[in-house]
Design a protein around this motif. Sequence first.
Motif, short mmCIF file in Angstrom:
data_model
loop_
_atom_site.label_atom_id
_atom_site.label_comp_id
_atom_site.label_asym_id
_atom_site.label_seq_id
_atom_site.Cartn_x
_atom_site.Cartn_y
_atom_site.Cartn_z
N PRO A 77 -11.35 -0.16 -5.74
CA PRO A 77 -11.83 1.72 -6.59
C PRO A 77 -12.48 1.63 -8.07
N SER A 78 -11.03 1.47 -8.98
CA SER A 78 -11.04 1.75 -10.12
C SER A 78 -10.11 0.31 -10.54
N SER A 79 -10.85 0.81 -12.12
CA SER A 79 -10.18 -0.21 -13.01
C SER A 79 -8.67 -0.73 -12.77
N ALA A 80 -8.42 0.64 -12.77
CA ALA A 80 -6.35 0.06 -12.48
C ALA A 80 -5.79 -0.12 -11.11
N HIS A 81 -6.94 0.33 -9.85
CA HIS A 81 -6.66 -0.62 -8.94
C HIS A 81 -6.64 -1.88 -9.66
N ALA A 82 -7.48 -2.46 -9.96
CA ALA A 82 -8.09 -3.87 -10.50
C ALA A 82 -6.80 -4.34 -10.90
N VAL A 83 -6.30 -3.55 -12.00
CA VAL A 83 -5.45 -4.61 -12.41
C VAL A 83 -3.86 -4.47 -12.04
N TYR A 84 -3.55 -3.13 -10.93
CA TYR A 84 -2.31 -3.35 -10.06
C TYR A 84 -2.10 -4.68 -9.35
N PHE A 85 -3.39 -4.49 -8.79
CA PHE A 85 -3.81 -5.63 -7.93
C PHE A 85 -3.17 -6.85 -7.86
N TYR A 86 -4.34 -7.04 -8.97
CA TYR A 86 -4.06 -8.85 -9.30
C TYR A 86 -2.44 -8.75 -10.05
N PHE A 87 -2.44 -7.50 -10.63
CA PHE A 87 -1.43 -8.18 -11.65
C PHE A 87 0.34 -8.60 -10.00
N ALA A 128 -1.58 2.95 -10.44
CA ALA A 128 -2.92 3.77 -9.80
C ALA A 128 -3.22 4.27 -9.25
N VAL A 129 -2.05 4.61 -8.39
CA VAL A 129 -1.97 6.18 -7.75
C VAL A 129 -2.56 7.23 -8.79
N VAL A 130 -2.31 7.19 -9.26
CA VAL A 130 -2.21 8.52 -10.18
C VAL A 130 -4.01 8.37 -10.48
N TYR A 131 -3.66 7.51 -11.73
CA TYR A 131 -4.82 7.37 -11.95
C TYR A 131 -6.29 8.15 -10.80
N TYR A 132 -6.40 7.23 -10.18
CA TYR A 132 -7.22 7.73 -9.22
C TYR A 132 -7.00 8.59 -8.15
N ASP A 133 -6.47 9.56 -8.65
CA ASP A 133 -6.41 10.70 -7.17
C ASP A 133 -7.79 11.18 -7.29
N PHE A 134 -8.14 10.96 -6.14
CA PHE A 134 -10.14 10.84 -6.37
C PHE A 134 -9.96 12.50 -5.37
N LEU A 138 9.67 -7.46 -15.07
CA LEU A 138 7.87 -7.38 -14.52
C LEU A 138 8.31 -7.26 -13.29
N SER A 139 9.13 -6.89 -12.19
CA SER A 139 9.09 -5.83 -10.95
C SER A 139 8.74 -4.99 -11.31
N LEU A 140 9.61 -4.29 -12.45
CA LEU A 140 10.22 -2.65 -12.74
C LEU A 140 8.33 -2.20 -13.44
N MET A 141 7.54 -3.55 -14.27
CA MET A 141 5.99 -2.69 -14.59
C MET A 141 5.46 -2.87 -13.71
N GLU A 142 5.20 -4.29 -12.71
CA GLU A 142 4.16 -3.91 -11.03
C GLU A 142 4.87 -2.69 -10.13
N HIS A 143 6.27 -1.60 -10.17
CA HIS A 143 6.13 -0.70 -9.94
C HIS A 143 5.83 0.21 -10.23
N LEU A 159 3.21 0.27 -12.50
CA LEU A 159 1.18 -0.05 -12.25
C LEU A 159 0.65 0.83 -10.93
N SER A 160 1.71 0.32 -10.38
CA SER A 160 1.85 0.96 -8.70
C SER A 160 1.21 2.35 -9.02
N ILE A 161 2.11 3.29 -9.56
CA ILE A 161 2.39 4.19 -10.25
C ILE A 161 0.89 4.47 -10.50
#
Lengths: 469, 445
Positions: B333-343, B197-203, B186-191, B193-195
């Motif tokens: 800012p984005s759904s990837a962020h939301a998923v990462y954050f709530y996870f 979220a950052v890569v996906y939303y590199d605005f 789970l902690s690997l998954m969280e990590h 997801l954080s990657i």
Amino acid sequence: MKFLPKLERRLCRLKKKMSRSPLMRKLDLIHESARKKAFQDSCDAYKTQIEMEYVVRNQPTKPSRSNKEVFLSDGSFHQAVGRVLLIAEFFAMMPVKGVTGKHPSKLSFSWRNIRTCFCVAFIASSLVNFSLSLFKVLNNPISFNSIKPLIFRSSVLLVLLVSLNLARHWPQLMMYWHSVEQDLPQYKSQAGRVKMGHTISMVMLVGMMLSLAEHILSMVSAINYASYCNRTADPIQNYFIRTNDEIFFVTSYSTPLAIWGKFQNVYATFIWNYMDMFVMIVSIGLASKFRQLNDDLRNFKGMNMAPSYWSERRIQYRNICILCERMDNAISLITMVSFSNNLYFICVQLLRSLNTMPSVAHAVYFYFSLIFLIGRTLAVSLYSASVHDESRLTLRYLRCVPKESWCPEVKRFTEEVISDEVALTGLKFFHLTRKLVLSVAGTIVTYELVLIQFHEDNDLWDCDQSYYS
Amino acid sequence: MPTTGERTRSKRWILRWKGHARKWLLQIKRSNLQWRTAQERGTRKSFIHKGSFHEAVAPVLAVAQCFCLMPVLGIGGSSVRSLHFTRKSWRFWYSCLYLCSTTLDLMFSIRKVSHGGLDVRSVEPIVFHVSILIASWHFLHLANLWPGLMRHWAAVEKRLPRYGSYMERSHPVRRIRLVAFLLLSLSLMEHLLSIIAVVYYDFCPRRRDPVESYLRGTSLHLFEVFAYSNWLGWLGKLQNVLLTFGWSYMDIFLMIIGMGLSEMLARLNRSLKRHVRHPMPEEYWTWSRTLYRSIVELIREVDDAISGIMLISFGSNLYFICLQLLKSINTMPSSAHAVYFYFSLCFLLSRSSMVLLLVSTINDRAREPLQLLRLIPSEAYHQPEVTRFAAELASDQVALTGAKFFNVTRRLFLAMAGTVATYELVLIQFHEDKKSWTCSVETFD
């Protein structure tokens, strides 16, 4: 006819001798010879002593070399605390005579002693200083921040009075302490005996050094401030006006008054630090007495011991508990003052940390004093909680008593340890345990969060402001 | 012609080297043998669980050693006798290196934070770094104590009543491993997801190289001081991964210890449950009382060793829960962020409550014998041993503690929840929606 009574007496003695049995006569002879011999011996001893004294007196005086015995400590609290009290005496606290003596019976307190007079004089002078700052505070709007000098000075005054009272009882307390110590299982090695004294002197040394550093930093920042606020041409005068604003609020500037104010300031700062140290030192002493008992119990953990062993240990434990209570009765006011002071000052300082710092000197002083304050508070609470911890540790060894040596005496000991709450207290309002540390931290956070809401950033470069705010 | 003195000296020299060479050869032989036995096909015996804690915890410690924690040697050995700790091993120096690099990283992040304003949120990296630094220091210290602790543990385990069946024996081992690897994944998954979220939303519009912008983002505190270079970026990333793992590992380790200790008490309770209703001889009660006492002594010893880690873990969990709950008010800012954050929020909440519940099981299990003793028939109750056992149970508080400041019991759960709620309510009043993903100046020089 002068010889008649003499003759009569001799005749009488002869008659008595003749009336006794031969065995008795023999015994009498033996007694007589023994008496004579003892007399001869004591005569010889006296002669040799006189001769020795004569020789010693005729010797050229050498600086007395101290031997090993002088440096060996017997692990008593009285010896360990001697130097600490000596420093306190220098700062007009605890006017007891004979604190550095080997034996506590040399301690004495008298009102006519020079130390006591100094102490009383200092109390009078700080009373004057306190009323001056009270006057100044009352003439200004009162807030959480502005009563800081008032609280500072009143707590110092209170501690002075309590310590004067404590000094009166100190000789009896130390005698009791000594009698308890004599009874405890003794350490075999010198290292075990020295440990408490070493801890106490280290705590004192580190505390004193840090408070000295803090005071010097405060002087540096005040000098920095005073040079900015140039009220007069003389920089020294500027400095004194800033630091003793409660005196020069009433009168005009004069050098002796300024020096008196500075002296008062230094002493008050020392006493304010010393009360925490004192609580720490007393609790180190009490905890180490419990540890001494626990070490002995640990050595015999899980072994079959006689009931007499347990009753002896129980009585020793009880003695330390009584000692703890007596010490607590004597110093609980100091503990209370120290804890409430620390709580208040941490709240004030944390609140002030939101202000912008006017200069680097201020920032360094401020953060140093904040960290020192928090560290000191933590040290006081942890050291005083260690008394409680050590007293509970006994239970752990009692649980391991094997079935064969389980007796009513052990049962009684166990029940007493379970039901007693042995700890230093703050005027019996709260026990100093480790749980208290968390609740104090929680209290500080809560108050801080409330106080932040009313906080405004006040500019510290305001020259009309009090030095203490 | 060499003189006799020279000859003897050279002879001695040769002899010494011969001795060294022989030692070396022996070592090679031994390692060869070990390798060969490792290559052998496993028999049934090698797959059967012994049910010991040492065996259960071995893979978890092995994973920790990959991430520079707990440098103990011989964790894979079949018995606790193989465990030892030495300063001469590379694992020890590996963890020392990790400590140093964490300290350096801490310095850089303090430098970064002190340039901005101090605030509950801005001190996050400092709290994170400091808690992990102290915890890894504690782990290093624990590694020193671990062999002795495990030996004590094994000695107590040997005295416990035997398991009834193979299934029963393998159950605690499987449970411990399941929990550990579930949480690790789970902690690997969280990590990951954080990657994402950052890569996906590199605005940020002026990005040059996606790898560079990512690496720069993860270790901003380093690139404020140094110019950007790829290897430094990867080093920063490595440090970040190690820190994140160490942070989760604290909790995982505590959970495992909690499960191991409560399992021992549960085994004793099972035996008591079988026997309390029948009148038992006094020897049985002496046995159970001394066994209970030795388990409690073990718990106290473990507590002395790990209570620092416990305090750090609970404190940092409290802080991060407050912080994450506060952040949940922000707009995402984005759904990837939301998923990462709530996870990550859910993961944090569940992890901290699991630690608390699993560790407080020790307290629950330690109270259970008292209830069982109440069931003893009256003709068997009035023995000195039984009354002594009952009196001890009634007055003792057996639990792991956080540096002796608080006992970890079920009551702590509500207290912590109350604390979080209180602080949250106060913090919300000062909260402003802060956009944490602006393209700040320092991100692009």
